[in-house]
Design an enzyme around this catalytic site. Sequence first.
Site, PDB file in Angstrom:
ATOM      1  CG  HIS A 113      -5.239   9.178  -0.219  1.00 42.92           C
ATOM      2  ND1 HIS A 113      -3.881   9.167  -0.378  1.00 42.92           N
ATOM      3  CD2 HIS A 113      -5.448   8.794   1.057  1.00 42.92           C
ATOM      4  CE1 HIS A 113      -3.305   8.793   0.747  1.00 42.92           C
ATOM      5  NE2 HIS A 113      -4.227   8.564   1.641  1.00 42.92           N
ATOM      6  CG  ASP A 150      -1.902   1.149   1.199  1.00 46.10           C
ATOM      7  OD1 ASP A 150      -2.943   0.986   0.534  1.00 46.10           O
ATOM      8  OD2 ASP A 150      -1.634   2.205   1.792  1.00 46.10           O
ATOM      9  CE  LYS A 171      -4.096   4.327   0.210  1.00 47.35           C
ATOM     10  NZ  LYS A 171      -2.702   4.402   0.668  1.00 47.35           N
ATOM     11  CE1 TYR A 225      -0.063   7.832   2.435  1.00 48.88           C
ATOM     12  CE2 TYR A 225       0.587   5.586   1.946  1.00 48.88           C
ATOM     13  CZ  TYR A 225      -0.342   6.480   2.427  1.00 48.88           C
ATOM     14  OH  TYR A 225      -1.543   6.009   2.900  1.00 48.88           O
TER      15      TYR A 225
HETATM   16  N1  LIG Z   1      -6.068   5.724   3.170  1.00 45.20           N
HETATM   17  C1  LIG Z   1      -5.621   6.518   4.110  1.00 45.20           C
HETATM   18  O1  LIG Z   1      -6.072   7.657   4.284  1.00 45.20           O
HETATM   19  C2  LIG Z   1      -4.521   6.030   5.007  1.00 45.20           C
HETATM   20  C3  LIG Z   1      -4.228   6.741   6.175  1.00 45.20           C
HETATM   21  C4  LIG Z   1      -3.220   6.251   6.996  1.00 45.20           C
HETATM   22  C5  LIG Z   1      -2.545   5.089   6.658  1.00 45.20           C
HETATM   23  N2  LIG Z   1      -2.833   4.423   5.505  1.00 45.20           N
HETATM   24  C6  LIG Z   1      -2.115   3.171   5.127  1.00 45.20           C
HETATM   25  O2  LIG Z   1      -2.214   2.240   6.209  1.00 45.20           O
HETATM   26  C7  LIG Z   1      -0.901   1.830   6.596  1.00 45.20           C
HETATM   27  C8  LIG Z   1      -0.856   1.481   8.076  1.00 45.20           C
HETATM   28  O3  LIG Z   1      -1.212   2.580   8.871  1.00 45.20           O
HETATM   29  P1  LIG Z   1      -0.146   3.500   9.677  1.00 45.20           P
HETATM   30  O4  LIG Z   1       1.192   3.402   9.054  1.00 45.20           O
HETATM   31  O5  LIG Z   1      -0.771   4.835   9.790  1.00 45.20           O
HETATM   32  O6  LIG Z   1      -0.145   2.918  11.152  1.00 45.20           O
HETATM   33  P2  LIG Z   1      -0.125   1.461  11.855  1.00 45.20           P
HETATM   34  O7  LIG Z   1       0.151   0.391  10.869  1.00 45.20           O
HETATM   35  O8  LIG Z   1      -1.340   1.403  12.705  1.00 45.20           O
HETATM   36  O9  LIG Z   1       1.102   1.632  12.847  1.00 45.20           O
HETATM   37  C9  LIG Z   1       2.424   1.761  12.408  1.00 45.20           C
HETATM   38  C10 LIG Z   1       3.298   1.938  13.660  1.00 45.20           C
HETATM   39  O10 LIG Z   1       3.254   0.748  14.461  1.00 45.20           O
HETATM   40  C11 LIG Z   1       4.577   0.260  14.681  1.00 45.20           C
HETATM   41  N3  LIG Z   1       4.514  -1.211  14.638  1.00 45.20           N
HETATM   42  C12 LIG Z   1       4.273  -1.991  13.560  1.00 45.20           C
HETATM   43  N4  LIG Z   1       4.239  -3.288  13.916  1.00 45.20           N
HETATM   44  C13 LIG Z   1       4.478  -3.335  15.235  1.00 45.20           C
HETATM   45  C14 LIG Z   1       4.588  -4.399  16.179  1.00 45.20           C
HETATM   46  N5  LIG Z   1       4.423  -5.661  15.808  1.00 45.20           N
HETATM   47  N6  LIG Z   1       4.871  -4.083  17.468  1.00 45.20           N
HETATM   48  C15 LIG Z   1       5.044  -2.786  17.862  1.00 45.20           C
HETATM   49  N7  LIG Z   1       4.943  -1.736  17.013  1.00 45.20           N
HETATM   50  C16 LIG Z   1       4.661  -2.020  15.711  1.00 45.20           C
HETATM   51  C17 LIG Z   1       5.421   0.852  13.574  1.00 45.20           C
HETATM   52  O11 LIG Z   1       6.745   1.052  14.003  1.00 45.20           O
HETATM   53  P3  LIG Z   1       8.060   0.702  13.123  1.00 45.20           P
HETATM   54  O12 LIG Z   1       7.797   1.113  11.708  1.00 45.20           O
HETATM   55  O13 LIG Z   1       9.112   1.553  13.771  1.00 45.20           O
HETATM   56  O14 LIG Z   1       8.323  -0.765  13.270  1.00 45.20           O
HETATM   57  C18 LIG Z   1       4.746   2.192  13.327  1.00 45.20           C
HETATM   58  O15 LIG Z   1       5.211   3.158  14.246  1.00 45.20           O
HETATM   59  C19 LIG Z   1      -0.041   3.045   6.210  1.00 45.20           C
HETATM   60  O16 LIG Z   1       1.333   2.766   6.221  1.00 45.20           O
HETATM   61  C20 LIG Z   1      -0.625   3.397   4.866  1.00 45.20           C
HETATM   62  O17 LIG Z   1      -0.120   2.532   3.872  1.00 45.20           O
HETATM   63  C21 LIG Z   1      -3.825   4.874   4.688  1.00 45.20           C
END
Ligand SMILES: NC(=O)c1ccc[n+]([C@@H]2O[C@H](COP(=O)([O-])OP(=O)(O)OC[C@H]3O[C@@H](n4cnc5c(N)ncnc54)[C@H](OP(=O)(O)O)[C@@H]3O)[C@@H](O)[C@H]2O)c1
Length: 280
Positions: free
Chosen positions: A106, A43, A73, A48
Site C-alpha cells: 500500500h 479495489d 493491499k 479499509y
Molecule cells: N492506494 C492508495 O493509497 C489509495 C488511496 C486512496 C484511494 N484509493 C483507491 O481509489 C479509489 C478511488 O478513490 P477515492 O475513493 O479516494 O476517491 P474518488 O473516486 O476520486 O472520489 C469518490 C467520491 O466521488 C463521488 N462520486 C463518484 N462518482 C461520482 C459522479 N459520477 N458524480 C459525482 N460524484 C461522484 C463519490 O460519492 P458517492 O460515493 O457518495 O457516490 C465519492 O464521494 C478508492 O475507493 C480506493 O479503492 C487508493
Amino acid sequence: MKYVTLNDGNSLPILGFGTYKSTEQEGITSVKTALQNGYRLLDTASKYQNEEAVGKGIIESGISRKEIVITTKLWRTCLGYEDTKAELEKSLKKLQVDCIDLFLIHWPANAKNYNNWQQVNADTWRAMEDLQAEGKIKSIGVSNFFEQHLEALLQTAKVMPAINQIEFHPGYWQPKLMEYCNTKNIQIQAWSPFARGKVFKNETLNNIAKKHKKSVAQICLRWVLQHQVVAIPKSNTPERIKENLQVFDFKLTEEEMHLINALPLMGYSGEHPNHWPDRI
Ligand SMILES: NC(=O)c1ccc[n+]([C@@H]2O[C@H](COP(=O)([O-])OP(=O)(O)OC[C@H]3O[C@@H](n4cnc5c(N)ncnc54)[C@H](OP(=O)(O)O)[C@@H]3O)[C@@H](O)[C@H]2O)c1
C-alpha cells in the site's frame, strides 16, 4: 469493458471500482451493484476494513469469481517477510477466496519510519514473490512508490512490479513518475480519479463536459483512460456507479487532453510516501 495486459501476462480491466470509506452495508451493496452493471475489477485494502463486505458483495452479485479481478493491499505498518505472509492469509479469509488477483504494497517503507527502508521493502517484496510462486496471488505490485523506491526495490527484485497505484487526477497526476513506470512496463493505476470530488467545480472541466454532453466525472475518467492508465473510481450511489461506466462512447481531443494536463495543482490529498503518517 476494455482490458490492458500486464507485464506478467495477466489482463486487467482498464476501469475498476474503488471501495475506500465504504461501510459494511455500503460496501456489500455497492460492490454488488458495480459487478451487476459490468465492473470486473475491485479495489480494496486491509486498511479499509471492508474486505469482508467486498467478499460478501461478490457472492451476492452472482457473478462468477473467475470473471472478477480482486485487488487488496498490505498496510504500511505490516511490512516485512513474515508479516506480509500473515497479512495475505487474513485478507484471503476475509474476502472468502483462495487467491488474490492483485496484491499491492500500500505504501513503501520510508526513511522517516524505518532505519533501513530499502531492506524492509526488499523483504516485503520477496514475500510477495514467494506468495505468487505458491499460487496465492496472481499479480504483484506496489502503490505510492516514487522512482527512488522502485529503483531500490529493483536492486533485489526477481519479479518486476506489475502495477504502481498512485494519486492521479486532474490537478495532480505525477507525469514524470508515469513516464518512468512506462519505461519499466509497470502499469499505472489512478487512485482518487476525482480527487474525492474536489475537481468537480473546475471551469475548464465543466466547459469540456458541456461540449461532450458528459459529466465532469466522465471527463476525468476519460482523461485517465486516454493516458493508458487504469482508473478505480469509488461511488456508493447506483446512478453514479452506472454513469462512471459510460466513458467508452466518446474521445477527448488532443487539445482537451493538453488543457486538462496543464491544470494547476488541485485536490492533492497531501499523502506522501516519504512523510507518512503525516500529510504535507
Ligand atoms: N492506494 C492508495 O493509497 C489509495 C488511496 C486512496 C484511494 N484509493 C483507491 O481509489 C479509489 C478511488 O478513490 P477515492 O475513493 O479516494 O476517491 P474518488 O473516486 O476520486 O472520489 C469518490 C467520491 O466521488 C463521488 N462520486 C463518484 N462518482 C461520482 C459522479 N459520477 N458524480 C459525482 N460524484 C461522484 C463519490 O460519492 P458517492 O460515493 O457518495 O457516490 C465519492 O464521494 C478508492 O475507493 C480506493 O479503492 C487508493
